[in-house]
Design an enzyme around this catalytic site. Structure first.
Site, PDB file in Angstrom:
ATOM      1  N   CYS A   6     -17.285   2.335   3.099  1.00 13.68           N
ATOM      2  CA  CYS A   6     -17.106   1.242   4.057  1.00 13.68           C
ATOM      3  C   CYS A   6     -18.155   0.132   3.874  1.00 13.68           C
ATOM      4  O   CYS A   6     -19.221   0.369   3.304  1.00 13.68           O
ATOM      5  CB  CYS A   6     -17.195   1.805   5.478  1.00 13.68           C
ATOM      6  SG  CYS A   6     -16.384   0.729   6.683  1.00 13.68           S
ATOM      7  N   ASP A 128     -18.056   9.347  14.670  1.00 16.09           N
ATOM      8  CA  ASP A 128     -19.182   8.554  14.176  1.00 16.09           C
ATOM      9  C   ASP A 128     -20.369   8.675  15.132  1.00 16.09           C
ATOM     10  O   ASP A 128     -20.220   9.125  16.273  1.00 16.09           O
ATOM     11  CB  ASP A 128     -18.727   7.085  14.071  1.00 16.09           C
ATOM     12  CG  ASP A 128     -19.574   6.264  13.116  1.00 16.09           C
ATOM     13  OD1 ASP A 128     -20.567   6.787  12.578  1.00 16.09           O
ATOM     14  OD2 ASP A 128     -19.239   5.080  12.919  1.00 16.09           O
TER      15      ASP A 128
HETATM   16  O1  LIG Z   1     -21.081  -1.452   9.298  1.00 17.70           O
HETATM   17  C1  LIG Z   1     -21.231  -2.084  10.347  1.00 17.70           C
HETATM   18  O2  LIG Z   1     -22.187  -2.840  10.501  1.00 17.70           O
HETATM   19  C2  LIG Z   1     -20.243  -1.923  11.469  1.00 17.70           C
HETATM   20  C3  LIG Z   1     -20.274  -2.818  12.526  1.00 17.70           C
HETATM   21  C4  LIG Z   1     -19.377  -2.698  13.574  1.00 17.70           C
HETATM   22  C5  LIG Z   1     -18.441  -1.687  13.572  1.00 17.70           C
HETATM   23  C6  LIG Z   1     -18.401  -0.770  12.519  1.00 17.70           C
HETATM   24  C7  LIG Z   1     -19.306  -0.878  11.475  1.00 17.70           C
HETATM   25  N1  LIG Z   1     -19.310   0.023  10.444  1.00 17.70           N
HETATM   26  C8  LIG Z   1     -18.458   1.139  10.377  1.00 17.70           C
HETATM   27  C9  LIG Z   1     -18.793   1.954   9.171  1.00 17.70           C
HETATM   28  O3  LIG Z   1     -19.289   1.468   8.204  1.00 17.70           O
HETATM   29  C10 LIG Z   1     -18.475   3.369   9.098  1.00 17.70           C
HETATM   30  O4  LIG Z   1     -17.150   3.543   9.546  1.00 17.70           O
HETATM   31  C11 LIG Z   1     -19.412   4.297   9.832  1.00 17.70           C
HETATM   32  O5  LIG Z   1     -19.911   3.715  10.986  1.00 17.70           O
HETATM   33  C12 LIG Z   1     -20.482   4.883   8.962  1.00 17.70           C
HETATM   34  O6  LIG Z   1     -21.628   4.122   8.929  1.00 17.70           O
HETATM   35  P1  LIG Z   1     -23.006   4.712   8.356  1.00 17.70           P
HETATM   36  O7  LIG Z   1     -23.619   5.598   9.379  1.00 17.70           O
HETATM   37  O8  LIG Z   1     -23.810   3.493   8.083  1.00 17.70           O
HETATM   38  O9  LIG Z   1     -22.676   5.454   7.093  1.00 17.70           O
END
Ligand SMILES: O=C(O)c1ccccc1NCC(=O)[C@H](O)[C@H](O)COP(=O)(O)O
Length: 205
Positions: A6, A128
């Site tokens: 993502c 999440d």
């Molecule tokens: O990535 C962002 O900044 C974000 C902002 C608002 C809503 C969702 C967002 N990201 C979602 C994701 O990238 C993934 O689905 C998930 O949250 C995993 O993130 P991570 O803990 O950074 O691997």
């Protein structure tokens, strides 16, 4: 093991995700993130994504008409809602022809399990951390007693170094994972080698 990478923004790291065998690639349309992209950029990026790879637009607390317009303009196959939006909004997206992902924190998931279990079954679930995209893991212990049914994704602070252990801790029955921060060299900047390492580690069980 279904793997979603993502928060992609650049052709080179998008290509790295496809080359590594990711099943889905995600683009953040939620405002205020270092990963935010616009629909025109995503439409251009998608010309390099082969058909079997799912393309996911990520939204948070945006009006449903804006979500529909942006997802349509970008040409993504799937919409992921991240702001505790009512399940009826996801239903509407499905009716409009999009595949759907409903992102919930563990607490939200456990509440919905009591309140509306049928609603939980209508859309692919993404479990999440409370703050999406922050790279923070959450305590998955409660999931052993209340495992999600059907197709779902685990997210929140996954990395190439911890994903195998976290999946093993859940008994090896997790159907999919989603990562953003854990495949970045610095916040918002994806790293091709980390993407490749993550896909390999997630599928190593
Ligand atoms: O990535 C962002 O900044 C974000 C902002 C608002 C809503 C969702 C967002 N990201 C979602 C994701 O990238 C993934 O689905 C998930 O949250 C995993 O993130 P991570 O803990 O950074 O691997």
């Amino acid at each position: 093991m279904f793997v979603k990478i993502c928060g992609l923004r650049e052709p080179a790291t998008l290509a790295a995700a496809v080359q590594a065998g990711a099943d889905a690639v995600g683009f953040v349309f939620a405002p205020g993130s270092p990963r935010t992209v616009d629909a025109g950029t995503v439409r251009q990026l998608l010309t390099a994504v082969p058909a079997p790879v799912q393309t996911v637009g990520v939204f948070r607390r945006q009006p449903i008409d804006e979500v529909l317009a942006t997802a349509t303009a970008a040409g993504v196959s799937t919409v992921q809602l991240h702001g505790g939006e009512p399940v009826t909004e996801l239903d509407r997206l499905k009716t409009a022809g999009f595949d759907t992902i409903r992102a919930l924190s563990l607490d939200e998931y456990l509440r919905e399990l009591d309140r509306d279990p049928a609603g939980l079954r209508r859309h692919r679930l993404l479990l999440d951390a409370p703050v999406p995209g922050a790279g923070e893991p959450f305590d998955t212990t409660a999931l052993r007693a209340h495992p999600p049914q059907g197709d779902w994704l685990l997210a929140g602070g996954l990395t190439p170094g911890n994903v195998s252990e976290l999946l093993a801790g859940l008994g090896g029955a997790t159907p999919g994972v989603d990562v953003s921060s854990g495949v970045e060299s610095t916040r918002g900047v994806k790293d091709a080698a980390l993407i490749e390492a993550f896909v390999a580690a997630a599928r190593a069980l």
